[in-house]
Write a protein that holds these residues in place. Structure first.
Motif, PDB file in Angstrom:
ATOM      1  N   ASP A  87      -3.195  -1.600 -12.997  1.00  0.00           N
ATOM      2  CA  ASP A  87      -4.449  -0.852 -12.869  1.00  0.00           C
ATOM      3  C   ASP A  87      -4.611  -0.235 -11.477  1.00  0.00           C
ATOM      4  OD1 ASP A  87      -4.892  -3.117 -11.393  1.00  0.00           O
ATOM      5  OD2 ASP A  87      -6.775  -3.664 -12.370  1.00  0.00           O
ATOM      6  N   ASP A  88      -3.515  -0.096 -10.736  1.00  0.00           N
ATOM      7  CA  ASP A  88      -3.464   0.518  -9.404  1.00  0.00           C
ATOM      8  C   ASP A  88      -4.226  -0.239  -8.334  1.00  0.00           C
ATOM      9  OD1 ASP A  88      -1.736   2.552 -10.122  1.00  0.00           O
ATOM     10  OD2 ASP A  88      -3.350   3.953 -10.617  1.00  0.00           O
ATOM     11  N   THR A  89      -4.447  -1.526  -8.499  1.00  0.00           N
ATOM     12  CA  THR A  89      -5.045  -2.329  -7.434  1.00  0.00           C
ATOM     13  C   THR A  89      -3.930  -2.988  -6.629  1.00  0.00           C
ATOM     14  OG1 THR A  89      -5.279  -4.251  -8.870  1.00  0.00           O
ATOM     15  CG2 THR A  89      -7.187  -2.780  -8.696  1.00  0.00           C
ATOM     16  N   ILE A  90      -4.172  -3.100  -5.341  1.00  0.00           N
ATOM     17  CA  ILE A  90      -3.176  -3.676  -4.421  1.00  0.00           C
ATOM     18  C   ILE A  90      -3.284  -5.191  -4.461  1.00  0.00           C
ATOM     19  CG2 ILE A  90      -2.508  -3.864  -1.990  1.00  0.00           C
ATOM     20  CD1 ILE A  90      -3.472  -0.985  -1.652  1.00  0.00           C
ATOM     21  N   THR A  91      -2.137  -5.861  -4.517  1.00  0.00           N
ATOM     22  CA  THR A  91      -2.110  -7.327  -4.565  1.00  0.00           C
ATOM     23  C   THR A  91      -1.577  -7.957  -3.283  1.00  0.00           C
ATOM     24  OG1 THR A  91       0.098  -7.347  -5.544  1.00  0.00           O
ATOM     25  CG2 THR A  91      -1.784  -7.322  -7.059  1.00  0.00           C
ATOM     26  N   ARG A  92      -0.919  -7.161  -2.465  1.00  0.00           N
ATOM     27  CA  ARG A  92      -0.316  -7.690  -1.237  1.00  0.00           C
ATOM     28  C   ARG A  92      -0.384  -6.608  -0.175  1.00  0.00           C
ATOM     29  NH1 ARG A  92       1.060 -12.365   0.944  1.00  0.00           N
ATOM     30  NH2 ARG A  92       3.072 -12.470   1.936  1.00  0.00           N
ATOM     31  N   GLU A  93      -0.645  -7.045   1.068  1.00  0.00           N
ATOM     32  CA  GLU A  93      -0.666  -6.128   2.202  1.00  0.00           C
ATOM     33  C   GLU A  93       0.244  -6.668   3.297  1.00  0.00           C
ATOM     34  OE1 GLU A  93      -5.263  -4.494   2.066  1.00  0.00           O
ATOM     35  OE2 GLU A  93      -4.786  -6.189   3.367  1.00  0.00           O
ATOM     36  N   ARG A  94       0.671  -5.761   4.141  1.00  0.00           N
ATOM     37  CA  ARG A  94       1.427  -6.150   5.338  1.00  0.00           C
ATOM     38  C   ARG A  94       0.688  -5.576   6.539  1.00  0.00           C
ATOM     39  NH1 ARG A  94       7.218  -5.894   4.916  1.00  0.00           N
ATOM     40  NH2 ARG A  94       7.017  -8.130   4.940  1.00  0.00           N
ATOM     41  N   ARG A  95       0.337  -6.464   7.470  1.00  0.00           N
ATOM     42  CA  ARG A  95      -0.287  -6.030   8.721  1.00  0.00           C
ATOM     43  C   ARG A  95       0.786  -6.037   9.783  1.00  0.00           C
ATOM     44  NH1 ARG A  95      -6.290  -6.870  10.449  1.00  0.00           N
ATOM     45  NH2 ARG A  95      -6.303  -5.103  11.857  1.00  0.00           N
ATOM     46  N   THR A  96       0.952  -4.897  10.435  1.00  0.00           N
ATOM     47  CA  THR A  96       1.980  -4.727  11.451  1.00  0.00           C
ATOM     48  C   THR A  96       1.307  -4.398  12.778  1.00  0.00           C
ATOM     49  OG1 THR A  96       3.462  -3.829   9.768  1.00  0.00           O
ATOM     50  CG2 THR A  96       4.078  -3.467  12.052  1.00  0.00           C
ATOM     51  N   LEU A  97       1.658  -5.148  13.800  1.00  0.00           N
ATOM     52  CA  LEU A  97       1.137  -4.892  15.138  1.00  0.00           C
ATOM     53  C   LEU A  97       2.326  -4.660  16.068  1.00  0.00           C
ATOM     54  CD1 LEU A  97      -1.451  -4.759  16.858  1.00  0.00           C
ATOM     55  CD2 LEU A  97      -1.172  -7.194  17.317  1.00  0.00           C
ATOM     56  N   ARG A  98       2.341  -3.496  16.689  1.00  0.00           N
ATOM     57  CA  ARG A  98       3.396  -3.132  17.628  1.00  0.00           C
ATOM     58  C   ARG A  98       2.755  -2.820  18.980  1.00  0.00           C
ATOM     59  NH1 ARG A  98       6.268  -5.181  14.334  1.00  0.00           N
ATOM     60  NH2 ARG A  98       7.373  -4.122  12.690  1.00  0.00           N
ATOM     61  N   VAL A 125      -3.987 -10.128  -1.309  1.00  0.00           N
ATOM     62  CA  VAL A 125      -5.263  -9.496  -1.606  1.00  0.00           C
ATOM     63  C   VAL A 125      -5.824 -10.202  -2.838  1.00  0.00           C
ATOM     64  CG1 VAL A 125      -6.420  -7.347  -2.248  1.00  0.00           C
ATOM     65  CG2 VAL A 125      -4.491  -7.311  -0.639  1.00  0.00           C
ATOM     66  N   VAL A 126      -7.001 -10.789  -2.678  1.00  0.00           N
ATOM     67  CA  VAL A 126      -7.620 -11.547  -3.760  1.00  0.00           C
ATOM     68  C   VAL A 126      -8.854 -10.804  -4.261  1.00  0.00           C
ATOM     69  CG1 VAL A 126      -6.725 -13.760  -2.946  1.00  0.00           C
ATOM     70  CG2 VAL A 126      -8.907 -12.936  -2.086  1.00  0.00           C
ATOM     71  N   GLY A 127      -9.503 -11.344  -5.271  1.00  0.00           N
ATOM     72  CA  GLY A 127     -10.666 -10.704  -5.874  1.00  0.00           C
ATOM     73  C   GLY A 127     -11.853 -10.584  -4.942  1.00  0.00           C
ATOM     74  N   SER A 128     -11.960 -11.457  -3.971  1.00  0.00           N
ATOM     75  CA  SER A 128     -13.075 -11.440  -3.034  1.00  0.00           C
ATOM     76  C   SER A 128     -12.749 -10.548  -1.841  1.00  0.00           C
ATOM     77  CB  SER A 128     -13.364 -12.862  -2.544  1.00  0.00           C
ATOM     78  OG  SER A 128     -14.221 -12.835  -1.434  1.00  0.00           O
ATOM     79  N   GLU A 129     -13.556  -9.512  -1.648  1.00  0.00           N
ATOM     80  CA  GLU A 129     -13.336  -8.615  -0.514  1.00  0.00           C
ATOM     81  C   GLU A 129     -13.511  -9.359   0.807  1.00  0.00           C
ATOM     82  OE1 GLU A 129     -15.053  -4.425   1.295  1.00  0.00           O
ATOM     83  OE2 GLU A 129     -15.387  -4.887  -0.818  1.00  0.00           O
ATOM     84  N   TYR A 130     -14.472 -10.275   0.844  1.00  0.00           N
ATOM     85  CA  TYR A 130     -14.715 -11.074   2.040  1.00  0.00           C
ATOM     86  C   TYR A 130     -13.468 -11.890   2.398  1.00  0.00           C
ATOM     87  CZ  TYR A 130     -16.450 -14.724   5.116  1.00  0.00           C
ATOM     88  OH  TYR A 130     -16.607 -15.585   6.171  1.00  0.00           O
ATOM     89  N   ALA A 131     -12.858 -12.523   1.401  1.00  0.00           N
ATOM     90  CA  ALA A 131     -11.668 -13.340   1.647  1.00  0.00           C
ATOM     91  C   ALA A 131     -10.506 -12.480   2.137  1.00  0.00           C
ATOM     92  CB  ALA A 131     -11.271 -14.099   0.388  1.00  0.00           C
ATOM     93  N   THR A 132     -10.377 -11.285   1.612  1.00  0.00           N
ATOM     94  CA  THR A 132      -9.303 -10.390   2.044  1.00  0.00           C
ATOM     95  C   THR A 132      -9.518  -9.952   3.488  1.00  0.00           C
ATOM     96  OG1 THR A 132      -8.969  -9.618  -0.218  1.00  0.00           O
ATOM     97  CG2 THR A 132      -8.102  -8.230   1.542  1.00  0.00           C
TER      98      THR A 132
END
Length: 167
Positions: A87-98, A125-132
């Motif tokens: 359904d085009d929702t993101i399940t995983r993210e990568r945070r990169t700091l350089r 990425v979970v259902g709760s925006e706060y948790a994400t």
């Protein structure tokens, strides 16, 4: 097996290879002395504030003396979506700091060290925006500490390699 001769032999081998502690001499050693005379220039944004504080904590700068060096840091902070559901929702993210950083001699303005540091972290990425959002912030805090450690370690290595030996 007789352990004392083995330990002695290993000790002699290590002594012969030139290994020595980076922070030899403790707080009065040449590396600690250089690290204590570095001021950290302000770094933009929340990531900049976190990295700046972490670097200052690890440098152990002597607040009673005027700085001899200035550390300038520019950060690139990105969050990228990786896993996508049907359904085009993101399940995983990568945070990169350089970070790109320069150590500048305040006496003459010379750039002594110009290097980069970087790290990344995966975020579910979970259902709760706060948790994400909380997970993204936690990842940023961890990455800031990692980047700071890389920067301070590289400066310490530079100090060890370029400072004149103590008598």
């Amino acid at each position: 097996m007789n352990r004392p001769p083995l330990a002695l032999a290993l000790g002699l081998l290590l002594a012969g290879c030139g290994l020595h502690p980076l922070y030899g001499g403790g707080g009065g050693g040449r590396v600690a002395s250089m690290l204590g005379h570095i001021e950290v220039a302000p770094i933009e944004g929340k990531a900049g504030w976190l990295v700046s504080n972490a670097v200052r904590d690890q440098l152990g700068a002597d607040r009673g003396t005027s700085p001899t060096y200035r550390l300038e840091v520019r950060l690139d902070d990105k969050v990228t979506g990786l896993g996508v559901r049907g359904d085009d929702t993101i399940t995983r993210e990568r945070r990169t700091l350089r970070a790109r950083y320069q150590l500048i001699d305040l006496a003459n303005g010379a750039v002594l060290l110009d290097a980069t540091a970087g790290s990344d972290a995966g975020i579910d990425v979970v259902g709760s925006e706060y948790a994400t959002i909380a997970a993204e912030n936690t990842a940023l805090e961890r990455l800031s500490g990692t980047i700071a450690s890389q920067i301070v370690s590289r400066i310490a290595l530079y100090a060890e390699r370029t400072s004149p030996a103590e008598p």
